[in-house]
Design a protein around this motif. Sequence first.
Motif, PDB file in Angstrom:
ATOM      1  N   VAL A  73       0.813  -1.214   0.000  1.00  0.00           N
ATOM      2  CA  VAL A  73       0.000   0.000   0.000  1.00  0.00           C
ATOM      3  C   VAL A  73       0.848   1.266   0.000  1.00  0.00           C
ATOM      4  N   ALA A  74       2.152   1.156   0.306  1.00  0.00           N
ATOM      5  CA  ALA A  74       3.019   2.344   0.332  1.00  0.00           C
ATOM      6  C   ALA A  74       3.900   2.443  -0.907  1.00  0.00           C
ATOM      7  N   ARG A  75       3.623   1.666  -1.930  1.00  0.00           N
ATOM      8  CA  ARG A  75       4.497   1.663  -3.114  1.00  0.00           C
ATOM      9  C   ARG A  75       4.673   3.058  -3.704  1.00  0.00           C
ATOM     10  N   ALA A  76       3.601   3.826  -3.788  1.00  0.00           N
ATOM     11  CA  ALA A  76       3.682   5.155  -4.404  1.00  0.00           C
ATOM     12  C   ALA A  76       4.606   6.095  -3.638  1.00  0.00           C
ATOM     13  N   SER A  77       4.803   5.843  -2.349  1.00  0.00           N
ATOM     14  CA  SER A  77       5.684   6.702  -1.559  1.00  0.00           C
ATOM     15  C   SER A  77       7.145   6.544  -1.960  1.00  0.00           C
ATOM     16  N   LEU A  78       7.464   5.488  -2.714  1.00  0.00           N
ATOM     17  CA  LEU A  78       8.832   5.271  -3.193  1.00  0.00           C
ATOM     18  C   LEU A  78       8.943   5.560  -4.685  1.00  0.00           C
ATOM     19  N   SER A  79       8.040   6.360  -5.218  1.00  0.00           N
ATOM     20  CA  SER A  79       8.020   6.607  -6.663  1.00  0.00           C
ATOM     21  C   SER A  79       9.263   7.337  -7.150  1.00  0.00           C
ATOM     22  N   SER A  80       9.945   8.040  -6.263  1.00  0.00           N
ATOM     23  CA  SER A  80      11.164   8.753  -6.664  1.00  0.00           C
ATOM     24  C   SER A  80      12.398   7.858  -6.643  1.00  0.00           C
ATOM     25  N   VAL A  81      12.264   6.635  -6.135  1.00  0.00           N
ATOM     26  CA  VAL A  81      13.416   5.745  -5.972  1.00  0.00           C
ATOM     27  C   VAL A  81      13.613   4.927  -7.246  1.00  0.00           C
ATOM     28  N   LYS A  82      14.786   5.104  -7.896  1.00  0.00           N
ATOM     29  CA  LYS A  82      15.108   4.340  -9.103  1.00  0.00           C
ATOM     30  C   LYS A  82      15.689   2.978  -8.752  1.00  0.00           C
ATOM     31  N   SER A  83      16.550   2.936  -7.733  1.00  0.00           N
ATOM     32  CA  SER A  83      17.179   1.675  -7.342  1.00  0.00           C
ATOM     33  C   SER A  83      17.685   1.789  -5.912  1.00  0.00           C
ATOM     34  N   VAL A  84      17.938   0.640  -5.315  1.00  0.00           N
ATOM     35  CA  VAL A  84      18.441   0.562  -3.947  1.00  0.00           C
ATOM     36  C   VAL A  84      19.713  -0.272  -3.953  1.00  0.00           C
ATOM     37  N   GLU A  85      20.764   0.255  -3.345  1.00  0.00           N
ATOM     38  CA  GLU A  85      22.032  -0.470  -3.261  1.00  0.00           C
ATOM     39  C   GLU A  85      22.413  -0.686  -1.806  1.00  0.00           C
ATOM     40  N   ALA A  86      23.173  -1.769  -1.571  1.00  0.00           N
ATOM     41  CA  ALA A  86      23.653  -2.089  -0.222  1.00  0.00           C
ATOM     42  C   ALA A  86      25.168  -2.304  -0.299  1.00  0.00           C
ATOM     43  N   PRO A  87      25.957  -1.225  -0.330  1.00  0.00           N
ATOM     44  CA  PRO A  87      27.400  -1.360  -0.541  1.00  0.00           C
ATOM     45  C   PRO A  87      28.133  -2.060   0.601  1.00  0.00           C
ATOM     46  N   ASP A  88      27.567  -2.013   1.792  1.00  0.00           N
ATOM     47  CA  ASP A  88      28.133  -2.750   2.921  1.00  0.00           C
ATOM     48  C   ASP A  88      26.997  -3.043   3.890  1.00  0.00           C
ATOM     49  N   PRO A  89      27.205  -3.918   4.888  1.00  0.00           N
ATOM     50  CA  PRO A  89      26.101  -4.336   5.758  1.00  0.00           C
ATOM     51  C   PRO A  89      25.418  -3.209   6.523  1.00  0.00           C
ATOM     52  N   ALA A  90      26.091  -2.070   6.690  1.00  0.00           N
ATOM     53  CA  ALA A  90      25.529  -0.986   7.487  1.00  0.00           C
ATOM     54  C   ALA A  90      25.063   0.196   6.653  1.00  0.00           C
ATOM     55  N   THR A  91      25.085   0.064   5.321  1.00  0.00           N
ATOM     56  CA  THR A  91      24.780   1.210   4.462  1.00  0.00           C
ATOM     57  C   THR A  91      23.764   0.829   3.389  1.00  0.00           C
ATOM     58  N   VAL A  92      22.768   1.714   3.206  1.00  0.00           N
ATOM     59  CA  VAL A  92      21.805   1.580   2.120  1.00  0.00           C
ATOM     60  C   VAL A  92      21.806   2.892   1.343  1.00  0.00           C
ATOM     61  N   VAL A  93      21.874   2.806   0.031  1.00  0.00           N
ATOM     62  CA  VAL A  93      21.880   3.997  -0.813  1.00  0.00           C
ATOM     63  C   VAL A  93      20.675   3.944  -1.744  1.00  0.00           C
ATOM     64  N   LEU A  94      19.852   4.981  -1.683  1.00  0.00           N
ATOM     65  CA  LEU A  94      18.698   5.099  -2.563  1.00  0.00           C
ATOM     66  C   LEU A  94      19.056   6.048  -3.702  1.00  0.00           C
ATOM     67  N   ASP A  95      19.001   5.543  -4.926  1.00  0.00           N
ATOM     68  CA  ASP A  95      19.191   6.394  -6.102  1.00  0.00           C
ATOM     69  C   ASP A  95      17.833   6.948  -6.497  1.00  0.00           C
ATOM     70  N   LEU A  96      17.736   8.287  -6.570  1.00  0.00           N
ATOM     71  CA  LEU A  96      16.457   8.962  -6.774  1.00  0.00           C
ATOM     72  C   LEU A  96      16.406   9.656  -8.127  1.00  0.00           C
ATOM     73  N   THR A  97      15.193   9.879  -8.593  1.00  0.00           N
ATOM     74  CA  THR A  97      15.007  10.655  -9.817  1.00  0.00           C
ATOM     75  C   THR A  97      15.316  12.133  -9.586  1.00  0.00           C
ATOM     76  N   GLY A  98      15.267  12.547  -8.338  1.00  0.00           N
ATOM     77  CA  GLY A  98      15.524  13.924  -7.958  1.00  0.00           C
ATOM     78  C   GLY A  98      15.252  14.092  -6.480  1.00  0.00           C
ATOM     79  N   PRO A  99      15.422  15.287  -5.937  1.00  0.00           N
ATOM     80  CA  PRO A  99      15.147  15.493  -4.512  1.00  0.00           C
ATOM     81  C   PRO A  99      13.725  15.065  -4.148  1.00  0.00           C
ATOM     82  N   ASP A 100      13.575  14.473  -2.967  1.00  0.00           N
ATOM     83  CA  ASP A 100      12.263  14.025  -2.490  1.00  0.00           C
ATOM     84  C   ASP A 100      12.123  14.433  -1.030  1.00  0.00           C
TER      85      ASP A 100
END
Length: 516
Positions: free
Chosen positions: A138-165
């Motif tokens: 039900v919250a899918r639309a709230s992530l509409s700005s997110v192009k991809s999600v990366e996990a470069p290390d166990p303690a870090t998550v990086v959200l690639d966005l279409t622009g500021p959100d």
Amino acid sequence: MPRGSFSAIGAAAALTVALTGALTGCSSSSQPAAGAGAQSGGTLVVGVTSDPDTLFPWKATQFQAVNVLQNLYGTLTEFDKDLNVVPGLAESWQASGDGKKLTLKLRQGVTFSDGSAFDSQDAKWSLDQIMDEKTAAVARASLSSVKSVEAPDPATVVLDLTGPDAALPANLATVNMAMLSSGDTEAKLSTDPNGTGPFTLRNRQASQSITLARNDKYWGGEKPKASAIEFRVIPDESSIVAAMQSGNVQLAVFNDPLVAQTAAAGTINVAKTPQLNYHVLQLNAQHGDLKDVNVRLAIQCAIDRKQVLDTAALGEGEVTGPITAPAFKSDPQQRPCPGRDLAKAAGYLAKAGKAGGVTVKTIVSQGEYATSVNEAQNLKAQLAEAKINLELEVLESGAFVDRWGAADFDAAVALNGGRPDPDGSYGRYFTSKGNFNKVAGYSSPELDKLFAEGKATTDQAARKAIYDKVSAQLEDNAVWIWLFSGYTYTATTAGVQGFVPMANGSLQYLRTTSVG
């Protein structure tokens, strides 16, 4: 507070969330402690009127389900008591200079209730699954700005966005964005929740009770005060008052002011809290006569909202427009019919070629909140004077949610939860790609553009101007008929300490609540 008296919790100004720089990192969180002298242990019994209709957090919309699940699961960000966004499972976050990346640093040492460790792979998997249309989150639309999600290390998550959100940190704080263990399934979690929250599931008796046990490995500093929380299903609020008076229930949140007054007349403490949620007559503009904006405007003009408020809720609340968040609040006078105008209503019906009247099949929930049937009956009586027949179908809470979620209605008398950011409240409803757009029954290119601008803008004043235009679009097209915002009334018996009512209706502070 004095026994048997009402006390307003927090001024409306305290609810304002400063979104300028909302994408900038936070590094600390404040949690209210239980009252001085309170002792840990014991089972706190909470009276509720309905059994949760799901235990899967990504699909929960029913209030009772959300209230249980937010005590079982954790989210990357959280709201504090004043609805400021604060760290949750992410202890900090930072936006890139161009706003196209959001980097979150996760807490270490967090475990799920099954003992497995939470890390960035779980966060990436959870966000990817929420964004996958097949999940029907039900919250899918709230992530509409997110192009991809990366996990470069166990303690870090990086959200690639279409622009500021600017809305994203607040949107991550809802239980519909709960972090799950990689590979857990909806089928499994529907009977065996596995979260990082302050409590775990102990047992469930369908339509009777659901009991949570304290999670002694909870990451949030001090462990919860109560050893267990039992949500006991008692079908009506008056019966809950009786159970509190007899000592069988210690805490309940009421919607009906008359019930709250009855409780406060005895030895029960009652706290009155203004809410961001809103009572609304939802119109499905894809159905029948409601496809014509003139029919919808006729309905808007035929309703005296203050009369609905006075009749159903004893005047306890205020007439509202679409947006209830204080920083973005709509002016209810800025609508084609700010007051009841039967002549205008008749004119709109005539313009639609429906001078003889229309019938609108309307679903009503019984059990999810107390004032629904009274609201529906008052609306029916008022609209009958304008030759608009609301054909009411009263449903138990679960059946209502099913029909509502399937958009199987012409109109619905509803109580919808409000949020401190308008994108979280309405982006999923009124954008053409919003996952609740079928339920909303309305979208337009203008609204798509405005919601996109609202997310991409971080300046507070500029965002307010954008959402004023959103409000105008919704009102001028009579998309829904916004009625009023009310209060919740938190009732507690002697010995209960540390609970903090919130303007979004959250029961997250059950974690700090003790029972003597």
